[in-house]
Scaffold this active site. Structure first.
Site, PDB file in Angstrom:
ATOM      1  N   ASP A  62       0.884  -1.165   0.000  1.00  0.00           N
ATOM      2  CA  ASP A  62       0.000   0.000   0.000  1.00  0.00           C
ATOM      3  C   ASP A  62       0.926   1.220   0.000  1.00  0.00           C
ATOM      4  OD1 ASP A  62      -2.961   1.050   1.843  1.00  0.00           O
ATOM      5  OD2 ASP A  62      -1.599   2.158   0.504  1.00  0.00           O
ATOM      6  N   SER A 129      -4.289  12.918 -15.684  1.00  0.00           N
ATOM      7  CA  SER A 129      -5.596  12.769 -16.341  1.00  0.00           C
ATOM      8  C   SER A 129      -6.019  14.057 -17.029  1.00  0.00           C
ATOM      9  CB  SER A 129      -6.651  12.389 -15.279  1.00  0.00           C
ATOM     10  OG  SER A 129      -7.950  12.517 -15.807  1.00  0.00           O
ATOM     11  N   TYR A 154     -10.993  13.857  -6.931  1.00  0.00           N
ATOM     12  CA  TYR A 154     -10.117  13.006  -7.761  1.00  0.00           C
ATOM     13  C   TYR A 154      -9.307  13.892  -8.715  1.00  0.00           C
ATOM     14  CZ  TYR A 154      -8.711  10.372 -11.836  1.00  0.00           C
ATOM     15  OH  TYR A 154      -7.978   9.866 -12.894  1.00  0.00           O
ATOM     16  N   LYS A 158      -5.044  14.956  -8.980  1.00  0.00           N
ATOM     17  CA  LYS A 158      -4.175  14.891 -10.167  1.00  0.00           C
ATOM     18  C   LYS A 158      -3.464  16.228 -10.376  1.00  0.00           C
ATOM     19  CE  LYS A 158      -4.844  10.631 -11.222  1.00  0.00           C
ATOM     20  NZ  LYS A 158      -3.760   9.650 -10.966  1.00  0.00           N
ATOM     21  N   ARG A 236     -16.195  12.513 -25.597  1.00  0.00           N
ATOM     22  CA  ARG A 236     -14.930  12.214 -24.940  1.00  0.00           C
ATOM     23  C   ARG A 236     -13.935  11.671 -25.959  1.00  0.00           C
ATOM     24  NH1 ARG A 236     -17.412  14.526 -21.701  1.00  0.00           N
ATOM     25  NH2 ARG A 236     -17.749  14.091 -19.466  1.00  0.00           N
TER      26      ARG A 236
END
Ligand code: WQD
Length: 342
Positions: A62, A129, A154, A158, A236
């Site tokens: 982890d 991303s 999220y 990034k 997209r």
């Protein structure tokens, strides 16, 4: 003892990580994979072995737990580079549980970069991303487009991760790094031995499409057809995961072979073509030969209207261009879905 350059694939049991491991092996690298298996399964390494003939060394780590990261690097530190995929990536989940995302996604990068400095591991490729662009003012979107306020925790992880990387590379000039801004990864390896294994109800479009087609889901909900696009549904840039994986091999080789122009470089990884949700559905029906049960419903919170990549920089500087089509990707996604449900 192999004399192949060793690359750590952090998140190597995951969707993009596992496909990248295959392409790294094909390119002559030795892969060390590490994953916490929170969104993946170690069986993926059996698939990689069947594809490549190579038994990938893999460890459970982890990367947000300092003691586990330190122990891993104490054992494996003769690395030529690291490709860091190990992060949580569900936009909706990040809104419900932001601290999980800030802890997991930021701490993992910090701990990895600390170990790079400690052990003189000089090269890092980071999984970023297109989310960092938000809804771009101009399309296609280039790497110089302004970074817009993140639409989700999220996306914010990034953006912050890219800043952590940029600042750390500047302060440690022996290090080099590349951030790769993915558009929408879809599809699976042609062998159908590895692919996307979404846990629970898929948030992303294509796994939901294939699960609906195979009968796992009753119908696909299309989140809105009232956008300012030709058919009203969102657009997209859907990129085949194998093309994406090959780009990572090129990026890490660029650093290992000292071909980079700057210590920190950023590249868009997309096809350069925008495709609407309804076009994805029509293309899927064509490649699968079956009608898809879907219903148009209201918009999804946080969705941007349209985005697709300007790929010239990656084409010209990395010498990389996507080769596989939307049909190839959807055909491979369908083959994978049928395989795992058989
Ligand atoms: C695509 C389109 C939806 C599901 C996110 C992240 C991005 C990356 C990929 C990690 C949208 C529509 C979807 C459904 C639908 N994540 N849709 N019905 O949101 O573009 O990108 O996933 O790497 O960083 O932001 O991908 O696949 O969720 O949605 O109509 O059941 O499909 O509205 O227009 P998205 P997505």
């Amino acid at each position: 003892m192999s004399n192949q350059p060793k690359i750590l694939v952090a998140g190597g049991a995951g969707y993009i990580g596992s496909h990248t491991a295959v392409e790294l092996i094909n390119a002559g690298y030795e892969v060390i994979a590490a994953d916490n298996y929170s969104n993946s399964e170690s069986q993926v390494f059996e698939g990689i072995k069947e594809i490549t003939g190579v038994e990938v060394i893999h460890e459970q780590v982890d990367f947000a737990v300092a003691s586990e990261v330190e122990a891993f690097f104490e054992k494996y530190n003769d690395l030529s580079g690291i490709i860091h995929f190990a992060a949580s990536k569900a936009v909706g989940e990040s809104v419900e549980n932001p601290l999980l995302y800030y802890r997991n996604n930021l701490l993992s990068l910090i701990l990895i970069m600390e170990q790079m400095i400690k052990y003189d591991i000089l090269n890092l490729v980071f999984s970023s991303s297109c989310t960092v662009y938000g809804q771009p003012d101009e399309l296609p979107v280039t790497e110089q487009a302004p970074i817009q306020p993140a639409e989700s925790p999220y996306g914010n992880t990034k953006q912050i991760s890219e800043e952590i990387m940029r600042d750390t590379l500047k302060a440690n000039p022996q290090l080099k790094g590349i951030a790769l801004r993915y558009f929408n990864p879809i599809g699976a390896h042609e062998s159908a031995l590895i692919g996307e294994l979404p846990t629970g109800v898929p948030a992303n479009l294509v796994p939901f499409v294939t699960q609906t087609a195979i009968g796992l889901r009753d119908k696909l909900k299309v989140f809105g057809d009232d956008y300012n696009t030709p058919d009203g549904s969102c657009i997209r840039d859907y990129i085949h995961v194998v093309d994406l994986a090959k780009a990572h091999v090129i990026a890490v080789s660029r650093l290992v072979e000292n071909k980079n122009n700057d210590a920190y470089e950023v590249f868009n990884l997309g096809t350069g073509t925008g495709t609407s949700v309804l076009e994805v559905i029509q293309t899927f029906e064509k490649v699968s030969g079956q009608k898809l049960n879907y219903e148009i419903v209201g918009r999804r919170e946080g969705d941007i209207e349209q985005v697709w990549a300007d790929t010239r920089y990656a084409n010209d500087v990395l010498g990389w261009k996507s080769q596989l089509t939307l049909e190839d990707a959807l055909r491979s996604a369908w083959k994978w879905e049928q395989k795992i449900r058989s």
